[in-house]
Design a protein around this motif. Sequence first.
Motif, PDB file in Angstrom:
ATOM      1  N   ASP A  74       0.817  -1.220   0.000  1.00  8.92           N
ATOM      2  CA  ASP A  74       0.000   0.000   0.000  1.00  8.92           C
ATOM      3  C   ASP A  74       0.850   1.270   0.000  1.00  8.92           C
ATOM      4  O   ASP A  74       0.475   2.274   0.627  1.00  8.92           O
ATOM      5  CB  ASP A  74      -0.960   0.023   1.209  1.00  8.92           C
ATOM      6  CG  ASP A  74      -1.849  -1.206   1.241  1.00  8.92           C
ATOM      7  OD1 ASP A  74      -2.276  -1.636   0.157  1.00  8.92           O
ATOM      8  OD2 ASP A  74      -2.102  -1.728   2.341  1.00  8.92           O
TER       9      ASP A  74
ATOM     10  N   ARG B 292       3.675   2.163   1.401  1.00  9.91           N
ATOM     11  CA  ARG B 292       4.233   2.665   2.667  1.00  9.91           C
ATOM     12  C   ARG B 292       5.722   2.327   2.744  1.00  9.91           C
ATOM     13  O   ARG B 292       6.187   1.336   2.190  1.00  9.91           O
ATOM     14  CB  ARG B 292       3.488   2.059   3.861  1.00  9.91           C
ATOM     15  CG  ARG B 292       2.009   2.426   3.919  1.00  9.91           C
ATOM     16  CD  ARG B 292       1.257   1.632   4.974  1.00  9.91           C
ATOM     17  NE  ARG B 292       1.293   0.198   4.684  1.00  9.91           N
ATOM     18  CZ  ARG B 292       0.918  -0.748   5.545  1.00  9.91           C
ATOM     19  NH1 ARG B 292       0.490  -0.403   6.744  1.00  9.91           N
ATOM     20  NH2 ARG B 292       0.971  -2.019   5.212  1.00  9.91           N
TER      21      ARG B 292
ATOM     22  N   VAL C 199       8.885   2.099   5.670  1.00 11.55           N
ATOM     23  CA  VAL C 199       9.270   2.180   7.087  1.00 11.55           C
ATOM     24  C   VAL C 199      10.785   2.322   7.171  1.00 11.55           C
ATOM     25  O   VAL C 199      11.518   1.719   6.395  1.00 11.55           O
ATOM     26  CB  VAL C 199       8.762   0.955   7.891  1.00 11.55           C
ATOM     27  CG1 VAL C 199       9.385  -0.347   7.401  1.00 11.55           C
ATOM     28  CG2 VAL C 199       9.035   1.136   9.380  1.00 11.55           C
TER      29      VAL C 199
ATOM     30  N   ILE D  74       6.879   5.510   9.658  1.00 11.60           N
ATOM     31  CA  ILE D  74       6.208   5.024   8.445  1.00 11.60           C
ATOM     32  C   ILE D  74       5.797   6.241   7.618  1.00 11.60           C
ATOM     33  O   ILE D  74       5.187   7.168   8.147  1.00 11.60           O
ATOM     34  CB  ILE D  74       4.916   4.261   8.794  1.00 11.60           C
ATOM     35  CG1 ILE D  74       5.211   3.073   9.699  1.00 11.60           C
ATOM     36  CG2 ILE D  74       4.174   3.844   7.533  1.00 11.60           C
ATOM     37  CD1 ILE D  74       5.292   1.774   9.008  1.00 11.60           C
ATOM     38  N   VAL D  75       6.123   6.220   6.343  1.00  9.86           N
ATOM     39  CA  VAL D  75       5.693   7.274   5.430  1.00  9.86           C
ATOM     40  C   VAL D  75       4.752   6.644   4.409  1.00  9.86           C
ATOM     41  O   VAL D  75       5.074   5.607   3.831  1.00  9.86           O
ATOM     42  CB  VAL D  75       6.909   7.899   4.695  1.00  9.86           C
ATOM     43  CG1 VAL D  75       6.450   8.951   3.704  1.00  9.86           C
ATOM     44  CG2 VAL D  75       7.887   8.494   5.691  1.00  9.86           C
ATOM     45  N   SER D  76       3.590   7.237   4.212  1.00 12.59           N
ATOM     46  CA  SER D  76       2.659   6.770   3.173  1.00 12.59           C
ATOM     47  C   SER D  76       2.840   7.627   1.932  1.00 12.59           C
ATOM     48  O   SER D  76       2.800   8.857   2.014  1.00 12.59           O
ATOM     49  CB  SER D  76       1.213   6.877   3.660  1.00 12.59           C
ATOM     50  OG  SER D  76       1.003   5.993   4.727  1.00 12.59           O
TER      51      SER D  76
ATOM     52  N   CYS E 280       4.405  12.566  -0.116  1.00 13.25           N
ATOM     53  CA  CYS E 280       4.245  11.974   1.208  1.00 13.25           C
ATOM     54  C   CYS E 280       2.862  12.359   1.739  1.00 13.25           C
ATOM     55  O   CYS E 280       2.610  13.529   2.037  1.00 13.25           O
ATOM     56  CB  CYS E 280       5.331  12.476   2.162  1.00 13.25           C
ATOM     57  SG  CYS E 280       6.969  11.978   1.669  1.00 13.25           S
TER      58      CYS E 280
ATOM     59  N   ASP F 198       1.281  10.914   4.457  1.00 15.49           N
ATOM     60  CA  ASP F 198       1.104  10.791   5.895  1.00 15.49           C
ATOM     61  C   ASP F 198       2.394  10.263   6.517  1.00 15.49           C
ATOM     62  O   ASP F 198       3.136   9.521   5.880  1.00 15.49           O
ATOM     63  CB  ASP F 198      -0.052   9.810   6.156  1.00 15.49           C
ATOM     64  CG  ASP F 198      -0.542   9.903   7.583  1.00 15.49           C
ATOM     65  OD1 ASP F 198      -0.279  10.937   8.225  1.00 15.49           O
ATOM     66  OD2 ASP F 198      -1.169   8.934   8.053  1.00 15.49           O
ATOM     67  N   ARG F 199       2.664  10.647   7.755  1.00 17.82           N
ATOM     68  CA  ARG F 199       3.815  10.123   8.492  1.00 17.82           C
ATOM     69  C   ARG F 199       3.346   9.676   9.873  1.00 17.82           C
ATOM     70  O   ARG F 199       2.573  10.377  10.530  1.00 17.82           O
ATOM     71  CB  ARG F 199       4.903  11.187   8.656  1.00 17.82           C
ATOM     72  CG  ARG F 199       5.632  11.521   7.361  1.00 17.82           C
ATOM     73  CD  ARG F 199       6.673  12.609   7.563  1.00 17.82           C
ATOM     74  NE  ARG F 199       7.247  13.029   6.298  1.00 17.82           N
ATOM     75  CZ  ARG F 199       8.374  12.536   5.781  1.00 17.82           C
ATOM     76  NH1 ARG F 199       9.063  11.625   6.423  1.00 17.82           N
ATOM     77  NH2 ARG F 199       8.820  12.981   4.626  1.00 17.82           N
TER      78      ARG F 199
ATOM     79  N   GLU G 155       7.497  -7.267   6.885  1.00 15.87           N
ATOM     80  CA  GLU G 155       6.046  -7.260   7.098  1.00 15.87           C
ATOM     81  C   GLU G 155       5.613  -8.636   7.581  1.00 15.87           C
ATOM     82  O   GLU G 155       6.198  -9.646   7.178  1.00 15.87           O
ATOM     83  CB  GLU G 155       5.315  -6.979   5.782  1.00 15.87           C
ATOM     84  CG  GLU G 155       5.255  -5.531   5.410  1.00 15.87           C
ATOM     85  CD  GLU G 155       4.298  -5.289   4.246  1.00 15.87           C
ATOM     86  OE1 GLU G 155       3.165  -4.888   4.505  1.00 15.87           O
ATOM     87  OE2 GLU G 155       4.720  -5.489   3.110  1.00 15.87           O
TER      88      GLU G 155
ATOM     89  N   ASP H 198      -1.398  -4.784   9.669  1.00 13.70           N
ATOM     90  CA  ASP H 198      -0.949  -3.842  10.688  1.00 13.70           C
ATOM     91  C   ASP H 198       0.201  -4.359  11.541  1.00 13.70           C
ATOM     92  O   ASP H 198       0.540  -3.750  12.550  1.00 13.70           O
ATOM     93  CB  ASP H 198      -2.132  -3.458  11.597  1.00 13.70           C
ATOM     94  CG  ASP H 198      -3.202  -2.720  10.811  1.00 13.70           C
ATOM     95  OD1 ASP H 198      -2.835  -1.957   9.900  1.00 13.70           O
ATOM     96  OD2 ASP H 198      -4.392  -2.931  11.100  1.00 13.70           O
TER      97      ASP H 198
ATOM     98  N   LEU I  10       1.227  -1.343  13.409  1.00 14.04           N
ATOM     99  CA  LEU I  10       1.433  -0.209  12.509  1.00 14.04           C
ATOM    100  C   LEU I  10       0.289   0.796  12.555  1.00 14.04           C
ATOM    101  O   LEU I  10       0.442   1.936  12.133  1.00 14.04           O
ATOM    102  CB  LEU I  10       1.586  -0.705  11.068  1.00 14.04           C
ATOM    103  CG  LEU I  10       2.855  -1.478  10.738  1.00 14.04           C
ATOM    104  CD1 LEU I  10       2.857  -1.882   9.283  1.00 14.04           C
ATOM    105  CD2 LEU I  10       4.069  -0.616  11.046  1.00 14.04           C
TER     106      LEU I  10
END
Lengths: 23, 350
Positions: free
Chosen positions: B138, B140, B142, B155-157, B164, B166-167, B182, B188, B204
Amino acid sequence: CSDSDLGPVSLDWFEELSSEAPP
Amino acid sequence: TEAEQLTPVLLDGLREENLQFVSKLKDSSSSCAVDVSSVWWEAAGCRKLCVVTACESSVSLWKPLALDHWEKVYTWQLGEIPVIQIVPLPDTCNLVCIALGNLEIGEIRLLLYSSENNSFKQSVVKTGNIKAVLGLKDGRLVSSSRAMQEQQVEIVSLSETGRCKDRLTLMPPEETVLAFAEVEGMRDALVGTTAVNSVAVWNLKTGQLLKKMHMGYSYPASICHRAYSDSGLLFVVLSHPHAKESESCGNPAFRVVAFNPKTARSAGVMFSSLPPGHAGRYVEGEVKDAWAAAVLTSGAIAVWDLLLGCCTALLPPGSDNRWTLVRWSAAGAGLLAGRADGSVCVYRYA
């Protein structure tokens, strides 16, 4: 359910640890 | 003689060759390959599995043509900081992530194609003293990094356009995290191996550090490659560059360890060692599903089936051109094998 070496296991370990761990 | 070098040797007890040579690509302008990977790339409405090659100062994207030929699509020039590794981003398209730095990672960058201004471009995602980085499903990413005494696990989305979105900061353990994996089937859950040989488990979604489980010092500097949960146990596939040789299991390259996250107890499940008569220790490698591949100190590449627990294929080193890199392809059963001269051979594993 338990294993003699590894101790009692839980299928819901992730949810249980998430509810126990500090936020 | 080159044809001989490209052909896997048959191991005792195996009736058929299960690693077949498909094609070879060579960057004539490069002689310093540091990493290779595969990436889905869409152009003119056609999505193809492409190959990405990295040398210290540039990263090239190659698309497949007919008759097992490859064409270089684009080369990103990266300036003065050397490329250390390519960071695969599962389930993404038209995005290549790379780590740059001297000795350790100082910067993570995205390489992409922007349809807005019809050009290839690059953008910085993170800078710092980065110890480990992994692309997650997805879009992301890490990473663990250190600033003074503080460790940050973040974690950066990423959006499809490389922004970027979300962080999220995860709770760090005291010791440095050196690798992530993972937990398959659990969106998660994330595990990481640390500098003092512990396995950490995170949530996560909440950022919680759920457990830290020590695995002893018999196999120091263990690196996690894959994790999955089954029957209440957490199974982690680890590589062991510094494992001690023993009569019973030789030089183990990979090991599967079962952890009980409730009690933090663990037990070894399986070793992956070379067959008797073959020498070499683990240098670097990768795990995909039940397949593990590694470059060995002998310059050979070995492939293991982790379910069978045995070595299933061996690519011998050339007399003057050893294998230096091995990666699984993002799709199917492809294996990318790289040499220091920048050449990459594509194999099919079945």
